[in-house]
Design an enzyme around this catalytic site. Structure first.
Site, PDB file in Angstrom:
ATOM      1  N   GLU A 149       5.689  -6.398   5.860  1.00 45.25           N
ATOM      2  CA  GLU A 149       5.291  -5.059   5.454  1.00 45.25           C
ATOM      3  C   GLU A 149       6.022  -4.717   4.154  1.00 45.25           C
ATOM      4  O   GLU A 149       7.228  -4.524   4.139  1.00 45.25           O
ATOM      5  CB  GLU A 149       5.626  -4.039   6.543  1.00 45.25           C
ATOM      6  CG  GLU A 149       5.168  -2.626   6.195  1.00 45.25           C
ATOM      7  CD  GLU A 149       5.498  -1.621   7.289  1.00 45.25           C
ATOM      8  OE1 GLU A 149       4.929  -0.511   7.263  1.00 45.25           O
ATOM      9  OE2 GLU A 149       6.336  -1.941   8.157  1.00 45.25           O
ATOM     10  N   GLY A 199       0.824  -1.197   0.000  1.00 42.97           N
ATOM     11  CA  GLY A 199       0.000   0.000   0.000  1.00 42.97           C
ATOM     12  C   GLY A 199       0.858   1.247   0.000  1.00 42.97           C
ATOM     13  O   GLY A 199       2.077   1.206   0.216  1.00 42.97           O
ATOM     14  N   ILE A 227       2.214   5.103   1.157  1.00 39.90           N
ATOM     15  CA  ILE A 227       2.685   5.634   2.437  1.00 39.90           C
ATOM     16  C   ILE A 227       1.471   6.061   3.252  1.00 39.90           C
ATOM     17  O   ILE A 227       0.578   6.750   2.751  1.00 39.90           O
ATOM     18  CB  ILE A 227       3.630   6.826   2.207  1.00 39.90           C
ATOM     19  CG1 ILE A 227       4.821   6.399   1.347  1.00 39.90           C
ATOM     20  CG2 ILE A 227       4.114   7.412   3.523  1.00 39.90           C
ATOM     21  CD1 ILE A 227       5.685   7.562   0.879  1.00 39.90           C
ATOM     22  N   ALA A 228       1.408   5.608   4.510  1.00 38.75           N
ATOM     23  CA  ALA A 228       0.311   5.946   5.424  1.00 38.75           C
ATOM     24  C   ALA A 228      -1.030   5.365   4.969  1.00 38.75           C
ATOM     25  O   ALA A 228      -2.081   5.943   5.210  1.00 38.75           O
ATOM     26  CB  ALA A 228       0.195   7.458   5.602  1.00 38.75           C
ATOM     27  N   SER A 229      -0.995   4.211   4.321  1.00 37.65           N
ATOM     28  CA  SER A 229      -2.236   3.573   3.864  1.00 37.65           C
ATOM     29  C   SER A 229      -2.902   2.738   4.952  1.00 37.65           C
ATOM     30  O   SER A 229      -4.043   2.300   4.792  1.00 37.65           O
ATOM     31  CB  SER A 229      -1.948   2.686   2.651  1.00 37.65           C
ATOM     32  OG  SER A 229      -1.007   1.684   2.984  1.00 37.65           O
ATOM     33  N   GLY A 230      -2.207   2.491   6.061  1.00 33.99           N
ATOM     34  CA  GLY A 230      -2.773   1.688   7.146  1.00 33.99           C
ATOM     35  C   GLY A 230      -2.070   0.357   7.358  1.00 33.99           C
ATOM     36  O   GLY A 230      -2.535  -0.488   8.122  1.00 33.99           O
ATOM     37  N   LYS A 231      -0.925   0.165   6.703  1.00 33.19           N
ATOM     38  CA  LYS A 231      -0.211  -1.116   6.776  1.00 33.19           C
ATOM     39  C   LYS A 231       0.239  -1.440   8.198  1.00 33.19           C
ATOM     40  O   LYS A 231       0.039  -2.560   8.680  1.00 33.19           O
ATOM     41  CB  LYS A 231       1.003  -1.086   5.849  1.00 33.19           C
ATOM     42  CG  LYS A 231       0.695  -0.855   4.382  1.00 33.19           C
ATOM     43  CD  LYS A 231       1.934  -0.893   3.526  1.00 33.19           C
ATOM     44  CE  LYS A 231       2.958   0.136   3.944  1.00 33.19           C
ATOM     45  NZ  LYS A 231       2.458   1.532   3.847  1.00 33.19           N
ATOM     46  N   THR A 232       0.834  -0.470   8.871  1.00 34.18           N
ATOM     47  CA  THR A 232       1.360  -0.722  10.217  1.00 34.18           C
ATOM     48  C   THR A 232       0.252  -1.097  11.182  1.00 34.18           C
ATOM     49  O   THR A 232       0.420  -1.989  12.024  1.00 34.18           O
ATOM     50  CB  THR A 232       2.114   0.521  10.726  1.00 34.18           C
ATOM     51  OG1 THR A 232       3.167   0.843   9.812  1.00 34.18           O
ATOM     52  CG2 THR A 232       2.707   0.259  12.102  1.00 34.18           C
ATOM     53  N   THR A 233      -0.895  -0.435  11.072  1.00 35.93           N
ATOM     54  CA  THR A 233      -2.021  -0.753  11.954  1.00 35.93           C
ATOM     55  C   THR A 233      -2.509  -2.177  11.719  1.00 35.93           C
ATOM     56  O   THR A 233      -2.793  -2.917  12.673  1.00 35.93           O
ATOM     57  CB  THR A 233      -3.176   0.234  11.716  1.00 35.93           C
ATOM     58  OG1 THR A 233      -2.687   1.569  11.844  1.00 35.93           O
ATOM     59  CG2 THR A 233      -4.289   0.021  12.725  1.00 35.93           C
TER      60      THR A 233
END
Length: 315
Positions: A150, A74, A76-82
């Site tokens: 990730e 995804g 940058i800042a698409s929600g991957k880490t969450t």
């Protein structure tokens, strides 16, 4: 004597035909049982009345002995880490985050920061180092049934490197050097993946999340840059004609625009959907897995199906 011999073989042929017919009936009965079992197991709905999304229940025993590898892709800042943090709480999953700390500490310097400051000078150097570190993650020993990465070496090539090239940050020579190196790695030591999960998030939502999380290296990221990365992801993962770029591994597209603050169990549902996609790929969108069918899918051990199950499922 001859008449008895003829009658015996005539009877044998009839018995053989009857046996074939019996076996066919038994096979059809077993297939029907399998289909009903998969359907019952897969489409159990949530007790939450009025929930428009189907809640898929996970039986962790189905994962025993399995080894799956997936990557979450995804913008940058698409929600991957969450999403990865949600998997981190699961006893059946191990999570491998992007090695950002390695990118920030290369020979005592911050290569990630240098890349954002001067893409023309450091773009190729950075993406080459990203490829190295991602291949290390791809081939890291797996200890739990599901390994979640990730991003991947594929997104480095088809999204970030390609975006630098199309933005005229890299010239033809730099692009050729990287792609030849990448193609050789994919031929001699390719990553083993069972599923690619694409968090499809609009650039506007990504920019808003960037502003909220305030990471130092990301302060100069613009909406145009996020839009161009979004276009590269769409070109790669939303177009089935280009899935050959990653050897036609199945792709599961999830809506990344939803706000988990407004829906507490959003990422829990995503985790469950991903696991079911691994176990029963044919029950999801045929576009994601065009060559699988319900009846040629061997379910994992513990599913209750009346035949021996494979322990290591590779799609």
């Amino acid at each position: 004597m001859l008449g008895r011999f003829v009658r015996y073989w005539a009877g044998y042929g009839a018995r053989a035909k009857q046996n074939d017919a019996d076996r066919l009936r038994v096979r059809k009965s077993i297939q029907q049982i399998q289909k009903q079992t998969v359907t019952t197991s897969l489409f159990q709905t949530s007790k939450m009345v009025g929930d428009p999304d189907m809640e898929l229940c996970i039986d962790e025993s189905l994962l025993q002995g399995c080894k799956f590898k997936i990557t979450v892709e995804g913008n940058i800042a698409s929600g991957k880490t969450t999403l990865l943090n949600c998997f981190k709480d699961k006893s059946y999953a191990e999570v491998l985050f992007e090695p950002i700390d390695k990118w920030q500490k290369v020979g005592g310097d911050n290569l990630l920061g240098r890349m954002y400051e001067n893409k023309e000078r450091w773009g190729l150097t950075f993406q080459s180092y990203v490829l190295l570190t991602m291949m290390e993650l791809h081939h890291k020993e797996q200890h739990l049934p599901i390994s979640v990465l990730e991003r991947s070496a594929f997104s480095g090539r088809y999204c970030f490197l390609e975006n630098l090239y199309r933005s005229h940050v890299l010239d033809d020579l730099e692009h050729s050097c990287y792609t030849r190196w990448f193609d050789w790695l994919m031929t001699t030591n390719p990553p083993q993946l069972d599923l690619i999960v694409y968090l499809q998030t609009s650039p506007e939502v990504c920019l808003q999340r960037l502003k909220e999380r305030q990471r130092g290296e990301e302060t100069g990221i613009t909406l145009d840059y996020l839009q161009s990365l979004h276009d590269r992801h769409e070109e790669w993962l939303s177009n089935p004609d280009n899935h050959g770029w990653h050897s036609n591994k199945p792709v599961l597209i999830l809506d990344g625009d939803k706000d988990c603050r407004n829906e507490a169990c959003l990422f829990e549902k995503m985790c469950n959907k991903i696991v079911h996609k691994l176990l029963y790929p044919a029950c999801f969108s045929p576009r994601s897995c065009p060559h699988n069918s319900l009846m040629n899918q061997t379910p994992p051990a513990g599913s209750g199906f009346p035949y021996k199950a494979k322990r290591n499922l590779r799609l």
